[in-house]
Design a protein around this motif. Structure first.
Motif, PDB file in Angstrom:
ATOM      1  N   TYR A  54      76.217  34.350 -55.871  1.00 10.23           N
ATOM      2  CA  TYR A  54      76.577  35.679 -55.382  1.00 10.23           C
ATOM      3  C   TYR A  54      77.807  35.576 -54.495  1.00 10.23           C
ATOM      4  O   TYR A  54      78.201  34.474 -54.066  1.00 10.23           O
ATOM      5  CB  TYR A  54      75.417  36.273 -54.570  1.00 10.23           C
ATOM      6  CG  TYR A  54      74.118  36.402 -55.340  1.00 10.23           C
ATOM      7  CD1 TYR A  54      73.742  37.604 -55.898  1.00 10.23           C
ATOM      8  CD2 TYR A  54      73.259  35.300 -55.477  1.00 10.23           C
ATOM      9  CE1 TYR A  54      72.530  37.727 -56.597  1.00 10.23           C
ATOM     10  CE2 TYR A  54      72.057  35.410 -56.169  1.00 10.23           C
ATOM     11  CZ  TYR A  54      71.705  36.632 -56.724  1.00 10.23           C
ATOM     12  OH  TYR A  54      70.531  36.746 -57.398  1.00 10.23           O
ATOM     13  N   VAL A  55      78.355  36.746 -54.170  1.00  5.92           N
ATOM     14  CA  VAL A  55      79.513  36.788 -53.269  1.00  5.92           C
ATOM     15  C   VAL A  55      79.085  36.386 -51.853  1.00  5.92           C
ATOM     16  O   VAL A  55      79.791  35.654 -51.165  1.00  5.92           O
ATOM     17  CB  VAL A  55      80.137  38.196 -53.273  1.00  5.92           C
ATOM     18  CG1 VAL A  55      81.243  38.302 -52.227  1.00  5.92           C
ATOM     19  CG2 VAL A  55      80.671  38.526 -54.666  1.00  5.92           C
ATOM     20  N   ALA A  83      74.105  41.047 -52.461  1.00  2.61           N
ATOM     21  CA  ALA A  83      74.511  42.401 -52.882  1.00  2.61           C
ATOM     22  C   ALA A  83      75.265  42.384 -54.210  1.00  2.61           C
ATOM     23  O   ALA A  83      75.074  43.263 -55.051  1.00  2.61           O
ATOM     24  CB  ALA A  83      75.370  43.047 -51.785  1.00  2.61           C
ATOM     25  N   GLU A  84      76.128  41.389 -54.424  1.00  4.11           N
ATOM     26  CA  GLU A  84      76.950  41.356 -55.645  1.00  4.11           C
ATOM     27  C   GLU A  84      76.738  40.023 -56.349  1.00  4.11           C
ATOM     28  O   GLU A  84      77.156  38.969 -55.864  1.00  4.11           O
ATOM     29  CB  GLU A  84      78.431  41.540 -55.301  1.00  4.11           C
ATOM     30  CG  GLU A  84      79.326  41.604 -56.532  1.00  4.11           C
ATOM     31  CD  GLU A  84      80.792  41.785 -56.160  1.00  4.11           C
ATOM     32  OE1 GLU A  84      81.647  41.715 -57.055  1.00  4.11           O
ATOM     33  OE2 GLU A  84      81.072  41.990 -54.952  1.00  4.11           O
ATOM     34  N   LYS A  85      76.090  40.075 -57.480  1.00  7.73           N
ATOM     35  CA  LYS A  85      75.827  38.871 -58.259  1.00  7.73           C
ATOM     36  C   LYS A  85      77.004  38.584 -59.183  1.00  7.73           C
ATOM     37  O   LYS A  85      77.480  39.456 -59.892  1.00  7.73           O
ATOM     38  CB  LYS A  85      74.551  39.074 -59.073  1.00  7.73           C
ATOM     39  CG  LYS A  85      74.074  37.852 -59.823  1.00  7.73           C
ATOM     40  CD  LYS A  85      72.738  38.129 -60.492  1.00  7.73           C
ATOM     41  CE  LYS A  85      72.207  36.908 -61.205  1.00  7.73           C
ATOM     42  NZ  LYS A  85      70.910  37.179 -61.876  1.00  7.73           N
ATOM     43  N   LYS A  86      77.459  37.301 -59.192  1.00  6.20           N
ATOM     44  CA  LYS A  86      78.637  36.919 -59.987  1.00  6.20           C
ATOM     45  C   LYS A  86      78.277  36.207 -61.274  1.00  6.20           C
ATOM     46  O   LYS A  86      79.094  36.124 -62.185  1.00  6.20           O
ATOM     47  CB  LYS A  86      79.559  36.026 -59.152  1.00  6.20           C
ATOM     48  CG  LYS A  86      80.037  36.658 -57.856  1.00  6.20           C
ATOM     49  CD  LYS A  86      80.818  37.952 -58.103  1.00  6.20           C
ATOM     50  CE  LYS A  86      82.145  37.689 -58.759  1.00  6.20           C
ATOM     51  NZ  LYS A  86      82.953  38.921 -58.905  1.00  6.20           N
TER      52      LYS A  86
END
Length: 588
Positions: free
Chosen positions: A241-242, A247-250
């Motif tokens: 993730y970031v 919150a933001e999965k890469k």
């Protein structure tokens, strides 16, 4: 644990919360709402008609838990797949149950932490209803929580709590476990933030299957740049993730039995590199230090090994082993109880047999009692006759004891006199020993006092003779005493004169001692003077010599002309002078 068993535990909490009057039954309208919510969160098509058809009867009364289970299994659990958000499902069941059972104001933790503890309870609880968590699992959870908070486990504190727990019950329900953690009994010295972080870490490991997480650098596949990502390792995937807020999965790295992990050499300015090879791609990752690198490699290799062997996550496998061990112990306990019941039955049979034997013995005892009565009557007659004889013997014995008491008193007095004489004899021996030592000290007199001591000894002998004569004179009869009185007076006069002479001799001896000390001091002074003069003579002897015929050898020539002695004579004189000086030094 199967997915169905996990889901049933959360649903059981929701069903129990809807049972307001605790009768074990819930109205159909509430079950419709519950079923609809379950189908919604688990992505299952909901059929509202099926519930009415399943419970179609004449009355509109509530439905029990056992009556709801067939519908739940057939229309919901049999259709469920592991493609829904488990956390949303748990949140829904938690929302229905916690308001009824939990007093939020009395806890030191927030609602989210209480929800996480509720999920952990469902994971660790036994597979029987009502749901409870046993002492062993409570200790396991509290140990995990203490380690996550960075504290040290205090075994004595938990043992005290376990004793309190065993006095009431040996298990807790979900709300009691939340109250225990929320009261801070096992987190003393920790702030609320640390407690919340510890609960979150245990929740991620046990519920979300997070085996390891942390920041690392990942090399991109297109632009080949290095970017910091938050990695989360689970048994079959690595997500990045970031940030750690997730919150933001890469992306994901899917793990299977064919994956591998390799060490890489440092390059491009990056250190602590390793490579994860999956079936699709390879990922180059850089850890912050060698320790973190080794930990991640070890963790990923462990996951790959478990996938190859088809084994679950370590904490799930450990939980299963603990349950199997408890079941085994429970079976052994039941077997032991069965054997105890069999032994009790055999014991009761033995008791019955012993009761029959006791009755037979009582009958024999009754017969023996009659015989004993006759024997006692005969014995009583004999005892009366013996009693009279004993009374006579008692009187005789008392008289003898009286005589013995008198003799004992006399014997004690005699022994007391003997002890007194022994003490006097001991004192006399000490006095004689002291006198002997004094005489030995007197014998160490110098030769100069010999004549005076011999005269003193003669005078002492005369005095002793006179003293003996006085003792003999005292022992004569009264008639002789008058005649010898004059002779005793004369001898006393002679004794006094001898005592005066003895004192005179003592004074002369003291004077001789003083003269001896004076002569001794003069002798020491003369000796010191002699040594001093010998030393001076030895020092100046080299300056004097006798006039003797000259030697025929070659004379020594000095700055002032021919010397008075030759070189050989000078060496000889130096040698003699050195020897005399050494002797004088040794004599001093």
């Amino acid at each position: 644990m199967a997915l169905r068993d996990e889901l049933l535990k959360s649903i059981w909490h929701a069903f129990t919360a809807l049972d307001v009057d605790k009768s074990g039954k819930v109205s159909k309208s509430q079950l419709k709402v519950l079923s609809h919510n379950l189908c919604t969160v688990m992505n299952i098509p909901h059929d509202p008609v099926a519930l009415e058809e399943h419970f179609k009867d004449d009355d509109e009364g509530p439905v029990s838990n056992q009556g709801y289970m067939p519908y739940l299994n057939k229309f919901i659990l049999d259709k469920v797949k592991d493609n829904f958000n488990r956390q949303d499902f748990n949140k829904m069941c938690w929302t229905l149950s916690y308001r009824k059972n939990l007093e939020q104001n009395e806890l030191k933790i927030c609602n989210d932490d209480a929800f996480k503890i509720w999920c952990i309870f469902n994971f660790l609880s036994e597979d029987r209803y009502p749901l409870i968590i046993v002492t062993e699992e409570i200790e396991y959870f509290l140990r995990k929580l203490t380690e996550a908070m960075g504290g040290s486990w205090v075994e004595e504190r938990f043992e005290d709590y376990k004793l309190q727990l065993n006095s009431k019950q040996q298990c807790l329900n979900a709300w009691e476990l939340i109250s225990l953690v929320g009261s801070g009994q096992f987190s003393k010295g920790m702030d609320l933030q640390t407690l919340s972080m510890g609960i979150g870490e245990v929740y991620q490991e046990l519920i979300l299957d997070v085996l390891k997480q942390g920041y690392m650098m990942k090399k991109g596949h297109k632009r080949k740049n290095w970017t910091e990502r938050w990695f989360v390792l689970k048994p079959n995937t690595i997500s990045y993730y970031v940030g750690e807020d997730l919150a933001e999965k890469k992306g994901d790295i899917l793990l299977d039995g064919n994956c591998s992990v390799e060490h890489l050499q440092d390059k491009e300015g990056k250190k602590c590199l390793f490579l994860i090879k999956s079936s699709q791609k390879s990922f180059e990752i850089s850890a912050s230090d060698k320790k973190k690198k080794q930990e991640w490699i070890q963790a990923v290799q462990t996951c790959v090994t478990l996938l190859r062997q088809g084994r679950p996550a370590p904490h799930r496998e450990a939980r299963q082993k603990r349950r199997e061990l408890r079941l085994k112990q429970q079976a052994e306990q039941e077997e032991l109880e069965l054997r105890m019941r069999e032994l009790q039955t055999a014991n009761e049979a033995k008791q019955h047999e012993l009761e029959n034997m006791r009755k037979a013995l009582e009958e024999a005892a009754a017969n023996a009692a009659e015989e004993e009565t006759r024997r006692l009557q005969t014995q009583t007659e004999l005892q009366d006759r013996y009693r009279r004889d004993l009374e006579r013997e008692k009187l005789v014995r008392q008289q003898i004891e009286k005589n013995l008491a008198e003799k004992s008193t006399e014997l004690e007095q005699y022994l007391q006199r003997v002890h007194e004489l022994e003490d006097m004899y001991g004192q006399l021996e000490h006095a004689l020993e002291d006198e002997r030592r004094a005489r030995q000290d007197e014998e160490t007199i110098r030769k100069l006092q010999t004549r005076l001591l011999e005269e003193e000894a003669k005078k002492r002998a005369e005095l002793e003779q006179i003293h003996l004569q006085q003792k003999q004179a005292i022992s004569v009869t009264v008639a002789e005493k008058e005649e010898l009185e004059k002779e005793r007076l004369a001898k006393e006069s002679a004794l006094q004169a001898a005592m005066k002479q003895l004192e005179q001799l003592e004074l002369e001896r003291q004077g001789a001692l003083e003269q001896y000390e004076t002569v001794k001091k003069k002798l020491e002074t003369a000796t010191n003077n002699t040594k001093t003069w010998k030393h001076k003579v030895a020092e100046h002897e080299g300056l004097l010599r006798l006039i003797q015929p000259g030697a025929k050898g070659q004379q020594k020539i000095t700055n002032w002309g021919p010397a008075a002695f030759s070189e050989a004579e000078l060496s000889l004189r130096e040698k003699q002078w050195q020897e005399m000086k050494n002797q004088a030094t040794q004599a001093q």
